[in-house]
Design a protein around this motif. Sequence first.
Motif, PDB file in Angstrom:
ATOM      1  N   MET A  15      43.215  32.953  24.297  1.00 23.19           N
ATOM      2  CA  MET A  15      42.365  33.427  23.218  1.00 23.19           C
ATOM      3  C   MET A  15      41.375  34.500  23.671  1.00 23.19           C
ATOM      4  O   MET A  15      41.200  35.523  23.009  1.00 23.19           O
ATOM      5  CB  MET A  15      41.613  32.260  22.571  1.00 23.19           C
ATOM      6  N   THR A  16      40.698  34.281  24.783  1.00 23.13           N
ATOM      7  CA  THR A  16      39.744  35.274  25.273  1.00 23.13           C
ATOM      8  C   THR A  16      40.457  36.579  25.609  1.00 23.13           C
ATOM      9  O   THR A  16      39.944  37.668  25.326  1.00 23.13           O
ATOM     10  CB  THR A  16      38.986  34.750  26.496  1.00 23.13           C
ATOM     11  N   SER A  17      41.644  36.489  26.189  1.00 21.22           N
ATOM     12  CA  SER A  17      42.418  37.688  26.495  1.00 21.22           C
ATOM     13  C   SER A  17      42.789  38.437  25.225  1.00 21.22           C
ATOM     14  O   SER A  17      42.706  39.670  25.158  1.00 21.22           O
ATOM     15  CB  SER A  17      43.690  37.310  27.273  1.00 21.22           C
ATOM     16  N   LEU A  18      43.190  37.705  24.189  1.00 18.28           N
ATOM     17  CA  LEU A  18      43.609  38.359  22.948  1.00 18.28           C
ATOM     18  C   LEU A  18      42.454  39.073  22.259  1.00 18.28           C
ATOM     19  O   LEU A  18      42.618  40.209  21.780  1.00 18.28           O
ATOM     20  CB  LEU A  18      44.225  37.316  22.006  1.00 18.28           C
ATOM     21  N   VAL A  19      41.295  38.435  22.183  1.00 16.19           N
ATOM     22  CA  VAL A  19      40.185  39.086  21.473  1.00 16.19           C
ATOM     23  C   VAL A  19      39.601  40.244  22.278  1.00 16.19           C
ATOM     24  O   VAL A  19      38.857  41.068  21.731  1.00 16.19           O
ATOM     25  CB  VAL A  19      39.065  38.084  21.111  1.00 16.19           C
TER      26      VAL A  19
END
Length: 381
Positions: A15-19
């Motif tokens: 999730m952190t990578s995607l945002v």
Amino acid sequence: MGKHLVLIGGGHAHMTSLVNIDQLTARGHQVTLVSPSPYHYYSGMGPGMLGGFYDPSQARFHVGKMAEERGAEFIQDTAVRIDPHGKSILLKSGQHISYDVASFNIGSDVQLAPLVKSADNVIPVKPVLNLYKARTSLLREIRRRPLEIVVIGGGSAGVEISANLWRLFRDEPNRATITLVAGGELLRHAPERVGQLAQDSLLGKNIRILTGVRGKHTEMGVVTLSDGTRLSYDFVFIATGIKPSTLFKDSNLPTGVDGGMLVNYYLQSTTHPDLFGGGDCISLEGSPLAKVGVYAVRQNPVLFYNLAASLEETPLQSFEPGPAYMLILNMGDRRGILWKKSLTLDGRLSFFLKVFIDRRFMKKYQVSGERSESSHEVDTG
């Protein structure tokens, strides 16, 4: 010169990578997300989705849109083989994707074989979307006829599924019987008090609990148990042990005893430094972690940091598993059972704490219009 980062799976640990994809593309890197669905469903809210506390839009992230809005390419597909020497990933469609750095967050699967011989109305609790599809089918069928439902698995998932099936049928009294086949004992990895509280809650909902027996196989509407008992069913939920995909073993990568990709404390393959991973699909070398979502959430920022560092060839950051985690069971009646170490709490406060924690996590990463897809609020009535 920019490099190519390939993210396989849009799970909690990515999730952190995607945002933050735009931070990587701004430095000239190319990013590709490969996922079998444009949505990722949050497993912590799955039983609540079955019971009607949430609708699907409240329990999912639009990972495909999230990636594309930040400059990445989204491919709806599944990885079936990794060539770590050729630095290429084969997809189910036959497409090959080359990478400079790749990361895997593909979760785990319910193992159906050899338990399931006939798939008629057999519902594995993963993928999580299965639970919403089951809700739709069950509500349709209960209006036509009484139902016999069997849940196989005495862990947290089996308990929550059973409790939320009760909630689903609360307006159809005496038209559904629910039987939980709990294996050796109910919640055997939890403190004894937690197991007793869960048992009392389920029995109070007229859910039948069978301990000391396991599901042996299901076929043609009948579950055969390890002691030879045969249970008729209209629907059966499989909530037994989960295991990582065979992707890593099939690709001849080092794995842990459970089949997860073996990684070091940088969440990096022990043999191929350009491969990373997080969540249920990895096995941490020397310290295997429980298959609970809290570890994927904790890995989130470290995994992004290390993916960015690997692209930029700068030092990596070590992952620390952190302190003991807290688990809260949604018991379907606006009550929860919470435990952390020796602390155990049962009641409405535990349930609403779970609601708060889950909604806070969703709000942080639902950044691509998910919340506007429906006005349905949490059902706490």
